[in-house]
Design a protein around this motif. Structure first.
Motif, PDB file in Angstrom:
ATOM      1  N   ALA A 131       0.838  -1.209   0.000  1.00 22.34           N
ATOM      2  CA  ALA A 131       0.000   0.000   0.000  1.00 22.34           C
ATOM      3  C   ALA A 131       0.868   1.253   0.000  1.00 22.34           C
ATOM      4  N   LEU A 132       1.899   1.262   0.826  1.00 25.11           N
ATOM      5  CA  LEU A 132       2.767   2.425   0.927  1.00 25.11           C
ATOM      6  C   LEU A 132       3.486   2.703  -0.385  1.00 25.11           C
ATOM      7  N   THR A 133       4.071   1.692  -0.973  1.00 19.35           N
ATOM      8  CA  THR A 133       4.816   1.913  -2.215  1.00 19.35           C
ATOM      9  C   THR A 133       3.894   2.255  -3.383  1.00 19.35           C
ATOM     10  N   THR A 134       2.726   1.660  -3.408  1.00 18.89           N
ATOM     11  CA  THR A 134       1.772   1.976  -4.477  1.00 18.89           C
ATOM     12  C   THR A 134       1.327   3.432  -4.385  1.00 18.89           C
ATOM     13  N   LEU A 135       0.979   3.878  -3.180  1.00 17.92           N
ATOM     14  CA  LEU A 135       0.551   5.269  -3.008  1.00 17.92           C
ATOM     15  C   LEU A 135       1.689   6.241  -3.296  1.00 17.92           C
ATOM     16  N   LEU A 136       2.909   5.895  -2.879  1.00 12.26           N
ATOM     17  CA  LEU A 136       4.050   6.767  -3.159  1.00 12.26           C
ATOM     18  C   LEU A 136       4.333   6.849  -4.660  1.00 12.26           C
ATOM     19  N   ASN A 137       4.229   5.717  -5.323  1.00  8.62           N
ATOM     20  CA  ASN A 137       4.430   5.709  -6.765  1.00  8.62           C
ATOM     21  C   ASN A 137       3.372   6.569  -7.459  1.00  8.62           C
ATOM     22  N   ASP A 138       2.125   6.426  -7.044  1.00  9.93           N
ATOM     23  CA  ASP A 138       1.047   7.237  -7.611  1.00  9.93           C
ATOM     24  C   ASP A 138       1.287   8.733  -7.349  1.00  9.93           C
TER      25      ASP A 138
END
Length: 146
Positions: A131-138
């Protein structure tokens, strides 16, 4: 399993991990310590606080130093996780937000900020890192921190 997630996360974001400071707001000591371990093992720096009021104070001091917020929904104090996330987004509109809750998931649609993630307790470490990496990537593709 967290180490594999950290490697994948680095490839996704492709940035200097030492500059990514995650704000963690959790009132349960053992859960907070566990979250700190997960975030550290994933390659992030963090600041952990025990309630939303402390987290808001940290954000108001310098919101730009934080790349994401991980917050429990229900905590002692004047404010809760919903309020904290709204304040974080006022200060930094693209701030990635991850909510954690054991009993408030049904309130997320009405109370949560847009483009956030809710993790139902208990959850596995890989869910948090993903979740953290996906949101940061977005957020990176949307121009956070620029």
């Amino acid at each position: 399993m967290v180490d594999d997630c950290a490697e994948t996360s680095q490839k996704i974001i492709g940035t200097d991990w030492s500059k990514l400071l995650v704000l963690i707001a959790e009132d349960e000591f053992l859960i907070k310590a566990n979250l700190e371990d997960v975030v550290t093992e994933a390659g992030f720096e963090h600041r952990a606080v025990s309630n939303a009021d402390e987290a808001i104070h940290a954000l108001e001091e310098d919101s730009a130093r934080f790349c994401a917020l991980i917050t429990d929904v229900r905590m002692p104090g004047r404010t809760n996780g919903w309020d904290l996330a709204r304040r974080a987004r006022e200060l930094q509109p693209l701030m990635p937000v991850i909510y954690m809750t054991g009993d408030s998931a049904k309130e997320w649609a009405a109370q949560g900020v847009p483009n956030s993630v809710l993790l139902q307790k208990p959850f596995v470490h890989a869910q948090l890192v993903t979740a953290l990496t996906t949101l940061l990537n977005d957020a990176a593709t949307s121009g956070i921190g620029q």
